[in-house]
Motif scaffolding. Sequence first.
Motif, PDB file in Angstrom:
ATOM      1  N   PRO A 157      -3.399   9.385   8.439  1.00 31.25           N
ATOM      2  CA  PRO A 157      -4.430   8.384   8.147  1.00 31.25           C
ATOM      3  C   PRO A 157      -3.824   7.015   7.876  1.00 31.25           C
ATOM      4  O   PRO A 157      -3.884   6.480   6.760  1.00 31.25           O
ATOM      5  N   VAL A 158      -3.202   6.424   8.902  1.00 29.88           N
ATOM      6  CA  VAL A 158      -2.577   5.110   8.771  1.00 29.88           C
ATOM      7  C   VAL A 158      -3.070   4.217   9.898  1.00 29.88           C
ATOM      8  O   VAL A 158      -3.495   4.684  10.954  1.00 29.88           O
ATOM      9  N   ARG A 159      -2.980   2.912   9.669  1.00 34.45           N
ATOM     10  CA  ARG A 159      -3.374   1.934  10.673  1.00 34.45           C
ATOM     11  C   ARG A 159      -2.141   1.404  11.401  1.00 34.45           C
ATOM     12  O   ARG A 159      -1.022   1.506  10.901  1.00 34.45           O
ATOM     13  N   VAL A 160      -2.370   0.840  12.584  1.00 30.99           N
ATOM     14  CA  VAL A 160      -1.268   0.258  13.348  1.00 30.99           C
ATOM     15  C   VAL A 160      -0.593  -0.845  12.546  1.00 30.99           C
ATOM     16  O   VAL A 160       0.633  -0.977  12.549  1.00 30.99           O
ATOM     17  N   GLY A 161      -1.392  -1.661  11.850  1.00 33.93           N
ATOM     18  CA  GLY A 161      -0.822  -2.735  11.042  1.00 33.93           C
ATOM     19  C   GLY A 161       0.125  -2.225   9.966  1.00 33.93           C
ATOM     20  O   GLY A 161       1.142  -2.843   9.674  1.00 33.93           O
ATOM     21  N   GLN A 162      -0.196  -1.082   9.374  1.00 32.98           N
ATOM     22  CA  GLN A 162       0.681  -0.499   8.360  1.00 32.98           C
ATOM     23  C   GLN A 162       1.983  -0.004   8.967  1.00 32.98           C
ATOM     24  O   GLN A 162       3.056  -0.145   8.367  1.00 32.98           O
ATOM     25  N   ILE A 163       1.907   0.571  10.165  1.00 35.19           N
ATOM     26  CA  ILE A 163       3.112   1.024  10.854  1.00 35.19           C
ATOM     27  C   ILE A 163       4.008  -0.164  11.181  1.00 35.19           C
ATOM     28  O   ILE A 163       5.233  -0.136  10.958  1.00 35.19           O
ATOM     29  N   LEU A 164       3.422  -1.233  11.727  1.00 39.30           N
ATOM     30  CA  LEU A 164       4.198  -2.419  12.073  1.00 39.30           C
ATOM     31  C   LEU A 164       4.823  -3.046  10.832  1.00 39.30           C
ATOM     32  O   LEU A 164       5.981  -3.470  10.861  1.00 39.30           O
ATOM     33  N   LEU A 165       4.076  -3.118   9.747  1.00 45.37           N
ATOM     34  CA  LEU A 165       4.607  -3.712   8.523  1.00 45.37           C
ATOM     35  C   LEU A 165       5.790  -2.906   7.996  1.00 45.37           C
ATOM     36  O   LEU A 165       6.805  -3.474   7.573  1.00 45.37           O
ATOM     37  N   ALA A 166       5.674  -1.585   8.021  1.00 47.01           N
ATOM     38  CA  ALA A 166       6.777  -0.745   7.548  1.00 47.01           C
ATOM     39  C   ALA A 166       8.030  -0.936   8.405  1.00 47.01           C
ATOM     40  O   ALA A 166       9.147  -1.009   7.882  1.00 47.01           O
ATOM     41  N   LYS A 167       7.848  -1.038   9.717  1.00 50.95           N
ATOM     42  CA  LYS A 167       8.993  -1.248  10.597  1.00 50.95           C
ATOM     43  C   LYS A 167       9.602  -2.627  10.374  1.00 50.95           C
ATOM     44  O   LYS A 167      10.841  -2.787  10.370  1.00 50.95           O
ATOM     45  N   LEU A 168       8.773  -3.636  10.209  1.00 49.90           N
ATOM     46  CA  LEU A 168       9.268  -4.986   9.931  1.00 49.90           C
ATOM     47  C   LEU A 168      10.079  -5.013   8.640  1.00 49.90           C
ATOM     48  O   LEU A 168      11.159  -5.609   8.577  1.00 49.90           O
ATOM     49  N   LEU A 169       9.571  -4.375   7.609  1.00 50.34           N
ATOM     50  CA  LEU A 169      10.261  -4.361   6.314  1.00 50.34           C
ATOM     51  C   LEU A 169      11.587  -3.619   6.402  1.00 50.34           C
ATOM     52  O   LEU A 169      12.583  -4.025   5.788  1.00 50.34           O
ATOM     53  N   ALA A 170      11.622  -2.530   7.163  1.00 52.99           N
ATOM     54  CA  ALA A 170      12.872  -1.780   7.301  1.00 52.99           C
ATOM     55  C   ALA A 170      13.923  -2.607   8.022  1.00 52.99           C
ATOM     56  O   ALA A 170      15.094  -2.643   7.619  1.00 52.99           O
ATOM     57  N   LEU A 171      13.518  -3.290   9.103  1.00 50.08           N
ATOM     58  CA  LEU A 171      14.454  -4.141   9.826  1.00 50.08           C
ATOM     59  C   LEU A 171      14.942  -5.293   8.959  1.00 50.08           C
ATOM     60  O   LEU A 171      16.132  -5.633   8.945  1.00 50.08           O
TER      61      LEU A 171
ATOM     62  N   GLU B  66       0.827  -1.193   0.000  1.00 50.78           N
ATOM     63  CA  GLU B  66       0.000   0.000   0.000  1.00 50.78           C
ATOM     64  C   GLU B  66       0.870   1.256   0.000  1.00 50.78           C
ATOM     65  O   GLU B  66       2.017   1.246   0.469  1.00 50.78           O
ATOM     66  N   ARG B  67       0.312   2.343  -0.503  1.00 48.01           N
ATOM     67  CA  ARG B  67       1.072   3.592  -0.598  1.00 48.01           C
ATOM     68  C   ARG B  67       1.525   4.051   0.788  1.00 48.01           C
ATOM     69  O   ARG B  67       2.654   4.518   0.953  1.00 48.01           O
ATOM     70  N   GLU B  68       0.654   3.910   1.789  1.00 51.14           N
ATOM     71  CA  GLU B  68       1.006   4.335   3.140  1.00 51.14           C
ATOM     72  C   GLU B  68       2.203   3.533   3.672  1.00 51.14           C
ATOM     73  O   GLU B  68       3.085   4.086   4.337  1.00 51.14           O
ATOM     74  N   VAL B  69       2.227   2.228   3.385  1.00 50.49           N
ATOM     75  CA  VAL B  69       3.316   1.379   3.854  1.00 50.49           C
ATOM     76  C   VAL B  69       4.632   1.784   3.181  1.00 50.49           C
ATOM     77  O   VAL B  69       5.680   1.826   3.821  1.00 50.49           O
ATOM     78  N   ARG B  70       4.581   2.087   1.902  1.00 48.90           N
ATOM     79  CA  ARG B  70       5.798   2.493   1.182  1.00 48.90           C
ATOM     80  C   ARG B  70       6.354   3.794   1.754  1.00 48.90           C
ATOM     81  O   ARG B  70       7.569   3.948   1.928  1.00 48.90           O
TER      82      ARG B  70
END
Length: 250
Positions: free
Chosen positions: A117-131, A3-7
Amino acid sequence: MLEREVRILFRKEWRQLLRSRGAMVSALLLPMILLVIVPGLQMVGLKTGMSKPVNLPSGVELPPGLREFTQDPMSMMRGMLVPFIALGGLIVPSVTASYILITERESRTLELLVALPVRVGQILLAKLLALLALASAVTLALFSIDAVLILGLGIGSPGFVLALLVMLLTAMAFSTTTALLVSLLARDFRTSNNINGLLIGPTILVCFAVMLVVPGPVLTALLLAALFSAGAAVATFVALKVITFERLLR
């Protein structure tokens, strides 16, 4: 497709990691020792030394995972590579997860995410991907050196290298999910690092226990990969269930 927010969040997390000197030093130094220096010296020394089969007194039996050592000295090196590679995959996410969240919490930038306008799941996914991106970039580059040594010195087969690679990737996934979950729930660096250390210690003991019980390093690596995958799935499920914006900000 992300999703755009995750990117957008991923790019923010990635820049934050690269700017953190402590995270980068931790991500490079320890894996260099565990994945290249120690096993590399052992492989070169064992190959160039006068290696002979181990002669045991009559009546002495080794565990299933060590019985091959008495016939093939190279099998000892293959067996020891499994926990070293696993530990290398566990280290990077565990030492950098704290920087990606607790620093953000202490700098009060997490509050800005609440207004977006983001969800907690999107924040967690972005952090997981960065790590995972940082861990993959470091450990895979170092692992390629091990792979060249293993194949070049005739210590293991391509199948053995592939099994180690699968185990390394799953170890990174397990360490990333558990370390991020701990950092999300911990209040400070000390608590986060202590809990991560308590998790890694038993995990390494499990790696050595599996190495003793399971015959053959290839089977050992694949079994550990399955265990790491299951652990990563459980940690991800728990994180998505228990983490809320209130927990992120506390």
